[in-house]
Scaffold this motif. Structure first.
Motif, PDB file in Angstrom:
ATOM      1  N   ILE A 146       0.849  -1.193   0.000  1.00 17.83           N
ATOM      2  CA  ILE A 146       0.000   0.000   0.000  1.00 17.83           C
ATOM      3  C   ILE A 146       0.879   1.234   0.000  1.00 17.83           C
ATOM      4  CG2 ILE A 146      -1.599   1.394   1.368  1.00 17.83           C
ATOM      5  CD1 ILE A 146      -1.733  -2.397   1.470  1.00 17.83           C
ATOM      6  N   GLN A 147       0.510   2.190  -0.843  1.00 14.93           N
ATOM      7  CA  GLN A 147       1.233   3.454  -0.931  1.00 14.93           C
ATOM      8  C   GLN A 147       0.203   4.567  -1.027  1.00 14.93           C
ATOM      9  OE1 GLN A 147       4.705   4.268  -3.816  1.00 14.93           O
ATOM     10  NE2 GLN A 147       2.891   5.082  -4.840  1.00 14.93           N
ATOM     11  N   ASN A 148       0.088   5.359   0.043  1.00 15.87           N
ATOM     12  CA  ASN A 148      -0.928   6.408   0.107  1.00 15.87           C
ATOM     13  C   ASN A 148      -2.307   5.817  -0.177  1.00 15.87           C
ATOM     14  OD1 ASN A 148       1.080   8.263   0.756  1.00 15.87           O
ATOM     15  ND2 ASN A 148       1.474   8.763  -1.385  1.00 15.87           N
ATOM     16  N   ASN A 149      -2.972   6.208  -1.256  1.00 14.04           N
ATOM     17  CA  ASN A 149      -4.315   5.685  -1.530  1.00 14.04           C
ATOM     18  C   ASN A 149      -4.318   4.623  -2.634  1.00 14.04           C
ATOM     19  OD1 ASN A 149      -3.692   7.623  -3.536  1.00 14.04           O
ATOM     20  ND2 ASN A 149      -5.861   7.840  -4.040  1.00 14.04           N
ATOM     21  N   ILE A 150      -3.167   4.006  -2.887  1.00 14.21           N
ATOM     22  CA  ILE A 150      -3.063   2.971  -3.916  1.00 14.21           C
ATOM     23  C   ILE A 150      -2.768   1.623  -3.257  1.00 14.21           C
ATOM     24  CG2 ILE A 150      -1.864   2.193  -5.990  1.00 14.21           C
ATOM     25  CD1 ILE A 150      -3.435   4.724  -6.462  1.00 14.21           C
ATOM     26  N   ILE A 151      -3.545   0.603  -3.643  1.00  9.11           N
ATOM     27  CA  ILE A 151      -3.342  -0.760  -3.154  1.00  9.11           C
ATOM     28  C   ILE A 151      -2.856  -1.624  -4.318  1.00  9.11           C
ATOM     29  CG2 ILE A 151      -4.430  -2.811  -2.171  1.00  9.11           C
ATOM     30  CD1 ILE A 151      -6.496  -0.986  -0.881  1.00  9.11           C
ATOM     31  N   TYR A 152      -1.768  -2.352  -4.093  1.00  9.38           N
ATOM     32  CA  TYR A 152      -1.245  -3.306  -5.070  1.00  9.38           C
ATOM     33  C   TYR A 152      -1.476  -4.700  -4.481  1.00  9.38           C
ATOM     34  CZ  TYR A 152       1.308   1.011  -6.076  1.00  9.38           C
ATOM     35  OH  TYR A 152       1.645   2.323  -6.312  1.00  9.38           O
ATOM     36  N   SER A 153      -2.300  -5.512  -5.128  1.00 12.91           N
ATOM     37  CA  SER A 153      -2.601  -6.849  -4.611  1.00 12.91           C
ATOM     38  C   SER A 153      -2.404  -7.882  -5.713  1.00 12.91           C
ATOM     39  CB  SER A 153      -4.039  -6.908  -4.076  1.00 12.91           C
ATOM     40  OG  SER A 153      -4.979  -6.583  -5.090  1.00 12.91           O
ATOM     41  N   ILE A 154      -2.007  -9.101  -5.303  1.00 18.08           N
ATOM     42  CA  ILE A 154      -1.653 -10.112  -6.299  1.00 18.08           C
ATOM     43  C   ILE A 154      -1.858 -11.508  -5.733  1.00 18.08           C
ATOM     44  CG2 ILE A 154       0.790 -10.252  -5.638  1.00 18.08           C
ATOM     45  CD1 ILE A 154       1.437 -10.288  -8.699  1.00 18.08           C
ATOM     46  N   ARG A 155      -2.119 -12.458  -6.630  1.00 17.09           N
ATOM     47  CA  ARG A 155      -2.163 -13.876  -6.262  1.00 17.09           C
ATOM     48  C   ARG A 155      -1.243 -14.624  -7.228  1.00 17.09           C
ATOM     49  NH1 ARG A 155      -7.468 -16.916  -8.572  1.00 17.09           N
ATOM     50  NH2 ARG A 155      -7.499 -15.983 -10.649  1.00 17.09           N
ATOM     51  N   ASP A 156      -1.676 -15.808  -7.722  1.00 16.44           N
ATOM     52  CA  ASP A 156      -0.829 -16.586  -8.626  1.00 16.44           C
ATOM     53  C   ASP A 156      -0.725 -15.969 -10.013  1.00 16.44           C
ATOM     54  OD1 ASP A 156      -0.356 -18.406  -6.649  1.00 16.44           O
ATOM     55  OD2 ASP A 156      -1.905 -19.792  -7.289  1.00 16.44           O
ATOM     56  N   ASN A 157      -1.695 -15.152 -10.375  1.00 13.35           N
ATOM     57  CA  ASN A 157      -1.598 -14.455 -11.657  1.00 13.35           C
ATOM     58  C   ASN A 157      -2.296 -13.101 -11.559  1.00 13.35           C
ATOM     59  OD1 ASN A 157      -4.074 -15.831 -11.441  1.00 13.35           O
ATOM     60  ND2 ASN A 157      -4.454 -15.659 -13.623  1.00 13.35           N
ATOM     61  N   ASP A 158      -1.641 -12.109 -12.119  1.00 16.19           N
ATOM     62  CA  ASP A 158      -2.141 -10.744 -12.262  1.00 16.19           C
ATOM     63  C   ASP A 158      -2.040  -9.894 -10.994  1.00 16.19           C
ATOM     64  OD1 ASP A 158      -2.664 -11.519 -14.797  1.00 16.19           O
ATOM     65  OD2 ASP A 158      -4.845 -11.473 -14.632  1.00 16.19           O
ATOM     66  N   LEU A 159      -1.324  -8.776 -11.158  1.00 17.72           N
ATOM     67  CA  LEU A 159      -1.272  -7.721 -10.152  1.00 17.72           C
ATOM     68  C   LEU A 159      -2.435  -6.769 -10.409  1.00 17.72           C
ATOM     69  CD1 LEU A 159       0.313  -6.025  -7.940  1.00 17.72           C
ATOM     70  CD2 LEU A 159       1.336  -4.824  -9.886  1.00 17.72           C
ATOM     71  N   THR A 160      -3.203  -6.471  -9.378  1.00 17.37           N
ATOM     72  CA  THR A 160      -4.294  -5.507  -9.480  1.00 17.37           C
ATOM     73  C   THR A 160      -3.896  -4.232  -8.751  1.00 17.37           C
ATOM     74  OG1 THR A 160      -5.963  -7.261  -9.567  1.00 17.37           O
ATOM     75  CG2 THR A 160      -6.717  -5.054  -8.972  1.00 17.37           C
ATOM     76  N   VAL A 161      -3.997  -3.107  -9.453  1.00 15.08           N
ATOM     77  CA  VAL A 161      -3.706  -1.802  -8.856  1.00 15.08           C
ATOM     78  C   VAL A 161      -5.043  -1.113  -8.605  1.00 15.08           C
ATOM     79  CG1 VAL A 161      -2.489   0.387  -9.091  1.00 15.08           C
ATOM     80  CG2 VAL A 161      -1.533  -1.689 -10.137  1.00 15.08           C
ATOM     81  N   THR A 162      -5.330  -0.832  -7.334  1.00 13.37           N
ATOM     82  CA  THR A 162      -6.617  -0.272  -6.926  1.00 13.37           C
ATOM     83  C   THR A 162      -6.409   1.094  -6.290  1.00 13.37           C
ATOM     84  OG1 THR A 162      -7.458  -2.506  -6.489  1.00 13.37           O
ATOM     85  CG2 THR A 162      -8.671  -0.667  -5.514  1.00 13.37           C
ATOM     86  N   GLU A 163      -7.201   2.066  -6.718  1.00  8.30           N
ATOM     87  CA  GLU A 163      -7.125   3.406  -6.142  1.00  8.30           C
ATOM     88  C   GLU A 163      -8.311   3.639  -5.219  1.00  8.30           C
ATOM     89  OE1 GLU A 163      -6.813   8.133  -7.451  1.00  8.30           O
ATOM     90  OE2 GLU A 163      -7.321   6.609  -8.945  1.00  8.30           O
ATOM     91  N   ILE A 164      -8.026   3.997  -3.972  1.00 10.67           N
ATOM     92  CA  ILE A 164      -9.079   4.385  -3.032  1.00 10.67           C
ATOM     93  C   ILE A 164      -9.431   5.844  -3.313  1.00 10.67           C
ATOM     94  CG2 ILE A 164      -9.713   4.609  -0.608  1.00 10.67           C
ATOM     95  CD1 ILE A 164      -7.414   2.623   0.004  1.00 10.67           C
TER      96      ILE A 164
END
Length: 274
Positions: free
Chosen positions: A111-129
């Motif tokens: 997590i960086q400020n209002n950005i969440i970087y989450s991942i499993r076995d495939n694909d990084l998801t970048v989520t903005e709060i």
């Protein structure tokens, strides 16, 4: 060896004490700037050890039926937890503030400020709060092929924004480096295929250095992360009493060239790069 046991060590690897906060095996740990240690387990709980060096005091923050597989503490000491159902929970002062459903299992996050970087076995998801939202609204900003773990790395500004984000390639053998830029839609700036001969289990970063380790028992140090391709500065093979070990986790020591490695034979080893 019981993996629900937490061991507390000194910097020079002298065992201080052991604590057993969970009934099941432990998935994740994260520590804040005050020395509070958060743990999650397959028993569906999140617990807080308020001062694990001096006390056995343990507070239960959550008990549920889900498997909470990763924890992250941001620079403001806010705790985030991610589970097998794709729910990321934001905690403030050890109370639930928001929940975000990223749909897919959360094996690793940053997590960086209002950005969440989450991942499993495939694909990084970048989520903005969405800032200023009382209900915790969010939107997906990017989806990038890859595999856990995810690490923020490279140059960090005074605002706490890192220049790059590192993940593994989908096969687990290579590294993919992403420019941490919302304006540029998070482009992949280089991919190092076959960075290791076997699957990479662990990755950690500090300033200009990135470290990778895995089943081959090798820790590698990389630099020039923001360039066209990385530079491998060195590698160290770890061994145990019965030969080469698998490295399951790595953490930065007091110096950014010192790395602690948790190995498959139950040992912790301190590795120093010159």
């Amino acid at each position: 060896m019981f993996i629900q046991i937490i061991q507390v060590w000194t910097n020079d690897l002298r065992l201080v004490k052991e604590i057993t906060p969970h009934e099941g095996y432990i998935y994740a740990m994260a520590i804040d700037s005050n020395g509070q240690l958060y743990t999650s387990s397959c028993d569906g709980t999140i617990k807080c050890l308020t001062n694990p060096v001096a006390s056995d005091e343990c507070k239960e923050l959550l008990k549920c039926n889900d498997e909470i597989e990763c924890l992250f503490v941001d620079p403001k000491d806010n705790l985030y937890s991610g589970d097998d159902k794709g729910i990321i929970t934001m905690w403030i002062d050890q109370r639930i503030k928001y929940k975000f459903n990223v749909v897919e299992q959360v094996r690793s996050m940053a997590i960086q400020n209002n950005i969440i970087y989450s991942i499993r076995d495939n694909d990084l998801t970048v989520t903005e709060i969405i800032e200023g939202s009382a209900s915790g609204r969010f939107m997906t900003k990017a989806s990038i092929p890859g595999r856990y773990p995810v690490r923020l790395c490279g140059v960090c500004t005074e605002d706490g924004v890192y220049s790059n984000v590192a993940i593994l390639t989908r096969d687990g053998f290579g590294i993919a480096m992403i420019r941490n830029s919302k304006k540029e839609h998070y482009p992949v700036i280089w991919t190092k295929e076959n960075a290791h001969s076997m699957i990479i289990n662990a990755m950690v970063a500090k300033d200009e250095y990135l470290y990778t380790a895995g089943y081959d028992g090798i820790i590698k140090q990389w630099s020039e992360l923001g360039g066209k391709e990385p530079k491998m500065n060195g590698e160290i093979v770890l061994t145990g009493t019965s030969g080469t070990v698998c490295i399951n986790s790595v953490a930065i020591g007091a110096d950014k060239t010192h790395v602690y490695a948790g190995c498959s034979d139950g040992t912790i080893q301190l590795v120093k790069f010159v």
